[in-house]
Design a protein around this motif. Structure first.
Motif, mmCIF file in Angstrom:
data_model
loop_
_atom_site.group_PDB
_atom_site.id
_atom_site.type_symbol
_atom_site.label_atom_id
_atom_site.label_comp_id
_atom_site.label_asym_id
_atom_site.label_seq_id
_atom_site.Cartn_x
_atom_site.Cartn_y
_atom_site.Cartn_z
ATOM 1 N N ASP A 116 -8.653 -20.696 -11.970
ATOM 2 C CA ASP A 116 -7.671 -19.793 -12.581
ATOM 3 C C ASP A 116 -7.200 -18.723 -11.606
ATOM 4 O O ASP A 116 -6.036 -18.325 -11.632
ATOM 5 C CB ASP A 116 -8.280 -19.168 -13.835
ATOM 6 C CG ASP A 116 -8.553 -20.220 -14.896
ATOM 7 O OD1 ASP A 116 -7.626 -20.548 -15.639
ATOM 8 O OD2 ASP A 116 -9.679 -20.741 -14.953
ATOM 9 N N ALA A 117 -8.094 -18.251 -10.741
ATOM 10 C CA ALA A 117 -7.693 -17.254 -9.747
ATOM 11 C C ALA A 117 -6.636 -17.829 -8.806
ATOM 12 O O ALA A 117 -5.722 -17.119 -8.375
ATOM 13 C CB ALA A 117 -8.903 -16.777 -8.952
ATOM 14 N N GLY A 118 -6.741 -19.111 -8.497
ATOM 15 C CA GLY A 118 -5.732 -19.766 -7.664
ATOM 16 C C GLY A 118 -4.358 -19.757 -8.324
ATOM 17 O O GLY A 118 -3.335 -19.639 -7.650
ATOM 18 N N ARG A 163 -6.077 -22.345 -21.429
ATOM 19 C CA ARG A 163 -4.922 -21.744 -22.105
ATOM 20 C C ARG A 163 -5.144 -21.693 -23.620
ATOM 21 O O ARG A 163 -4.848 -20.685 -24.275
ATOM 22 C CB ARG A 163 -3.651 -22.543 -21.790
ATOM 23 C CG ARG A 163 -2.392 -21.934 -22.366
ATOM 24 C CD ARG A 163 -1.151 -22.760 -22.036
ATOM 25 N NE ARG A 163 -1.320 -24.172 -22.349
ATOM 26 C CZ ARG A 163 -1.280 -24.670 -23.584
ATOM 27 N NH1 ARG A 163 -1.080 -23.881 -24.625
ATOM 28 N NH2 ARG A 163 -1.431 -25.969 -23.794
ATOM 29 N N LEU A 164 -5.687 -22.762 -24.183
ATOM 30 C CA LEU A 164 -5.952 -22.788 -25.624
ATOM 31 C C LEU A 164 -7.006 -21.750 -26.004
ATOM 32 O O LEU A 164 -6.921 -21.117 -27.067
ATOM 33 C CB LEU A 164 -6.400 -24.193 -26.055
ATOM 34 C CG LEU A 164 -5.295 -25.253 -26.028
ATOM 35 C CD1 LEU A 164 -5.877 -26.654 -26.080
ATOM 36 C CD2 LEU A 164 -4.331 -25.036 -27.194
ATOM 37 N N GLY A 165 -7.992 -21.554 -25.126
ATOM 38 C CA GLY A 165 -9.006 -20.529 -25.363
ATOM 39 C C GLY A 165 -8.408 -19.137 -25.328
ATOM 40 O O GLY A 165 -8.710 -18.290 -26.183
ATOM 41 N N VAL A 166 -7.536 -18.893 -24.354
ATOM 42 C CA VAL A 166 -6.890 -17.584 -24.233
ATOM 43 C C VAL A 166 -5.953 -17.347 -25.418
ATOM 44 O O VAL A 166 -5.871 -16.231 -25.958
ATOM 45 C CB VAL A 166 -6.125 -17.468 -22.895
ATOM 46 C CG1 VAL A 166 -5.302 -16.184 -22.829
ATOM 47 C CG2 VAL A 166 -7.110 -17.525 -21.725
ATOM 48 N N ASP A 167 -5.255 -18.406 -25.859
ATOM 49 C CA ASP A 167 -4.346 -18.283 -27.005
ATOM 50 C C ASP A 167 -5.079 -17.844 -28.274
ATOM 51 O O ASP A 167 -4.480 -17.247 -29.164
ATOM 52 C CB ASP A 167 -3.633 -19.621 -27.287
ATOM 53 C CG ASP A 167 -2.550 -19.938 -26.269
ATOM 54 O OD1 ASP A 167 -2.190 -19.025 -25.483
ATOM 55 O OD2 ASP A 167 -2.079 -21.087 -26.249
ATOM 56 N N ALA A 168 -6.377 -18.167 -28.352
ATOM 57 C CA ALA A 168 -7.161 -17.870 -29.559
ATOM 58 C C ALA A 168 -7.732 -16.451 -29.573
ATOM 59 O O ALA A 168 -8.366 -16.047 -30.546
ATOM 60 C CB ALA A 168 -8.304 -18.885 -29.683
ATOM 61 N N LEU A 169 -7.502 -15.678 -28.503
ATOM 62 C CA LEU A 169 -8.105 -14.341 -28.418
ATOM 63 C C LEU A 169 -7.386 -13.338 -29.319
ATOM 64 O O LEU A 169 -6.167 -13.364 -29.427
ATOM 65 C CB LEU A 169 -8.055 -13.826 -26.972
ATOM 66 C CG LEU A 169 -8.833 -14.625 -25.932
ATOM 67 C CD1 LEU A 169 -8.589 -14.042 -24.542
ATOM 68 C CD2 LEU A 169 -10.323 -14.617 -26.251
ATOM 69 N N LEU A 211 -3.435 -13.204 -16.636
ATOM 70 C CA LEU A 211 -3.895 -14.579 -16.872
ATOM 71 C C LEU A 211 -2.906 -15.344 -17.750
ATOM 72 O O LEU A 211 -2.597 -16.515 -17.476
ATOM 73 C CB LEU A 211 -5.286 -14.562 -17.519
ATOM 74 C CG LEU A 211 -5.932 -15.924 -17.747
ATOM 75 C CD1 LEU A 211 -6.113 -16.675 -16.430
ATOM 76 C CD2 LEU A 211 -7.273 -15.776 -18.461
ATOM 77 N N VAL A 212 -2.398 -14.688 -18.782
ATOM 78 C CA VAL A 212 -1.414 -15.325 -19.661
ATOM 79 C C VAL A 212 -0.154 -15.696 -18.870
ATOM 80 O O VAL A 212 0.388 -16.794 -19.014
ATOM 81 C CB VAL A 212 -1.064 -14.392 -20.843
ATOM 82 C CG1 VAL A 212 0.165 -14.894 -21.597
ATOM 83 C CG2 VAL A 212 -2.257 -14.268 -21.786
ATOM 84 N N ARG A 213 0.270 -14.781 -17.993
ATOM 85 C CA ARG A 213 1.462 -15.040 -17.172
ATOM 86 C C ARG A 213 1.222 -16.220 -16.234
ATOM 87 O O ARG A 213 2.102 -17.081 -16.058
ATOM 88 C CB ARG A 213 1.801 -13.784 -16.363
ATOM 89 C CG ARG A 213 3.217 -13.729 -15.837
ATOM 90 C CD ARG A 213 3.662 -12.288 -15.613
ATOM 91 N NE ARG A 213 2.731 -11.525 -14.785
ATOM 92 C CZ ARG A 213 2.789 -11.452 -13.455
ATOM 93 N NH1 ARG A 213 3.733 -12.111 -12.799
ATOM 94 N NH2 ARG A 213 1.931 -10.724 -12.783
#
Length: 248
Positions: free
Chosen positions: A203-205, A97-103, A186-188
């Motif tokens: 993550d797919a799960g 989540r922290l990685g995605v937040d940084a995009l 993914l964010v959702r």
């Protein structure tokens, strides 16, 4: 790509904040050497090998972000790709989540890749990205199982465990990474599925829990996870064969 004025950019997030205890004591698993180079660097190069990947985000141990940044700076990485190191969280789920937040905002396709899968071929990475771009909210590379699988009732360590059933092998797949996602999906998923216990490792799960479709593309036998000492032996052998074939 439906909207030509807004090109779809792809980023890869590599959660590498864990210690990887199953390989034994010493350095975190992601920093173990493979062919003289840390496994994490192999994994970063594997993502950057895809021309579609314009950014690789490495999620580092909270107290080791500086060390990981130095590590990336020390190794030759493809120059057409940007690299970012962000500190991770307590669980893999937190770290992703922290990685995605940084995009950046213009990233619409996100790959999530295990640092412990250093040898995934670029064709597999590209196949995952292509399937997301073609409209799948979530995509996982997967292989048929070589072994028959039994469902058992877990018992005490060392004790025989009763078999509950034998799932039909033809319907089962061993899932690999990178897993690919439409960013919004993914964010959702990360905003909806609460962290419980050690958090989600797949993550797919999490996307499945939203009720969104997840599809499978063919994986590759060289995308295996380096978890046990024997896996490291196999990885070294694959790397040595590649170097002999490619002459690098």
């Amino acid at each position: 790509m439906s909207d030509q004025s807004r090109p779809s950019r792809t980023a890869a997030v590599i959660p590498a904040a864990g210690r990887g205890v199953r390989l034994g004591p010493g350095a975190p698993k992601a920093l173990r050497a493979l062919g003289g180079t840390p496994m994490l660097i192999h994994a970063v190069r594997a993502m950057a090998a895809s021309r579609a990947v314009s950014l690789v985000v490495v999620v580092a141990p909270p107290d080791g972000a500086h060390e990981v940044k130095n590590l990336l700076d020390e190794h030759a990485l493809p120059e057409r790709t940007d690299y970012l190191v962000v500190p991770g969280g307590d669980t893999r789920q937190d770290s992703v989540r922290l990685g995605v937040d940084a995009l950046p905002e213009d990233i619409s396709v996100v790959l999530v890749h295990d640092a412990a899968r250093p040898l995934v071929p670029v064709d597999t990475v590209d196949a995952v990205i292509e399937a997301v771009r073609d409209g799948a909210p979530a995509v996982v590379p997967a292989l048929p199982l070589a072994d028959t699988v039994k469902e058992v009732e877990p018992g005490a360590p060392g004790e025989p465990e009763p078999v509950l059933g034998t799932p039909a092998r033809a319907r089962l797949r061993a899932v690999q990474t990178p897993q690919g996602f439409d960013r919004d999906t993914l964010v959702r998923a990360h905003g909806t599925v609460a962290v419980s216990g050690e958090g989600a490792t797949d993550d797919a799960g999490m996307v499945e829990q939203l009720g969104a479709p997840v599809v499978v593309v063919p994986g590759h036998e060289e995308a295996f996870k380096v978890t046990r000492p024997l896996d490291l032996v196999l990885a070294e052998a694959v790397l040595a064969r590649r170097r002999a074939n490619d002459g690098f």
